[in-house]
Design a protein around this motif. Structure first.
Motif, PDB file in Angstrom:
ATOM      1  N   TYR A  46       0.801  -1.223   0.000  1.00 26.43           N
ATOM      2  CA  TYR A  46       0.000   0.000   0.000  1.00 26.43           C
ATOM      3  C   TYR A  46       0.834   1.275   0.000  1.00 26.43           C
ATOM      4  O   TYR A  46       0.300   2.368  -0.080  1.00 26.43           O
ATOM      5  N   ASP A 159      -2.571   7.651   3.276  1.00 20.33           N
ATOM      6  CA  ASP A 159      -3.680   7.364   2.357  1.00 20.33           C
ATOM      7  C   ASP A 159      -3.706   5.889   1.975  1.00 20.33           C
ATOM      8  O   ASP A 159      -4.765   5.260   1.934  1.00 20.33           O
ATOM      9  N   GLY A 160      -2.534   5.322   1.690  1.00 23.18           N
ATOM     10  CA  GLY A 160      -2.455   3.907   1.346  1.00 23.18           C
ATOM     11  C   GLY A 160      -2.874   3.006   2.494  1.00 23.18           C
ATOM     12  O   GLY A 160      -3.557   1.993   2.286  1.00 23.18           O
ATOM     13  N   ASP A 163      -6.680   3.191   2.712  1.00 22.31           N
ATOM     14  CA  ASP A 163      -7.266   2.450   1.592  1.00 22.31           C
ATOM     15  C   ASP A 163      -7.124   0.935   1.787  1.00 22.31           C
ATOM     16  O   ASP A 163      -8.054   0.168   1.506  1.00 22.31           O
ATOM     17  N   ARG A 166      -9.567  -0.334   4.421  1.00 19.26           N
ATOM     18  CA  ARG A 166     -10.925  -0.402   3.890  1.00 19.26           C
ATOM     19  C   ARG A 166     -11.082  -1.568   2.913  1.00 19.26           C
ATOM     20  O   ARG A 166     -12.123  -2.229   2.881  1.00 19.26           O
ATOM     21  N   ALA A 167     -10.062  -1.816   2.113  1.00 18.56           N
ATOM     22  CA  ALA A 167     -10.112  -2.920   1.145  1.00 18.56           C
ATOM     23  C   ALA A 167     -10.186  -4.274   1.857  1.00 18.56           C
ATOM     24  O   ALA A 167     -10.834  -5.195   1.350  1.00 18.56           O
TER      25      ALA A 167
END
Length: 170
Positions: A46, A159-160, A163, A166-167
């Motif tokens: 990420y 941010d990664g 993300d 959430r993924a």
């Protein structure tokens, strides 16, 4: 809200470079994000700016107090040692920090303290704060660079991380 614990030699404002990045998001928890930050195998999935992660002392791939590791970031081969490791506990922030360094002479030596604080906030919100102080000539050069690569790089890490957490839910 809580703050980073700083070693005296790395107090922001007393070093050549300092960056601070923070996100507050809804519908995530420290428990969901911590495994992605604590397990270095996840970093390159990420965060494209972390590679070649290796542990010197037989520990890892999860970080732990005192663990010695190295990784490549911002083009630097960084040696690191975890000096704060507080896993999530209900009602308290999780903390992770390491001293990192790049060997060299007075023109190329770089020393950093990189810290993370993750805390659950009221209303189902998550706060992640990451800050880094840096000492040495390369740090002074990074501080003068626009756009600031450390500020932008650490934002990409945050941010990664969000993300990826959430993924994992999907």
């Amino acid at each position: 809200m809580h703050t980073i614990h700083w070693p005296a030699d790395y107090l922001p404002g007393t070093t050549e470079n300092f960056v601070s990045n923070e996100v507050i998001v809804a519908d995530l928890s420290v428990a969901e994000v911590w495994p992605l930050l604590n397990d270095t195998r996840a970093w390159p999935t990420y965060y494209a700016n972390a590679s070649n992660i290796h542990f010197h002392d037989g520990s890892g791939p999860e970080l732990s107090s005192g663990a010695r590791f190295r990784f490549t970031t911002f083009g630097f081969p960084v040696e690191g040692q975890v000096n704060e490791h507080v896993a999530p506990v209900e009602g308290q922030p999780a903390r992770l920090a390491w001293h990192g360094w790049v060997e060299g002479d007075e023109t190329s030596r770089l020393d950093v303290h990189h810290a993370w604080l993750l805390e659950d906030l009221p209303g189902g919100r998550l706060r992640i704060l990451t800050q880094e102080t840096q000492k040495g000539r390369p740090a002074a050069e990074l501080a003068r660079t626009r756009p600031n690569p450390m500020l932008n790089g650490h934002q990409a890490w945050l941010d990664g991380l969000i993300d990826a957490a959430r993924a994992r839910r999907r």
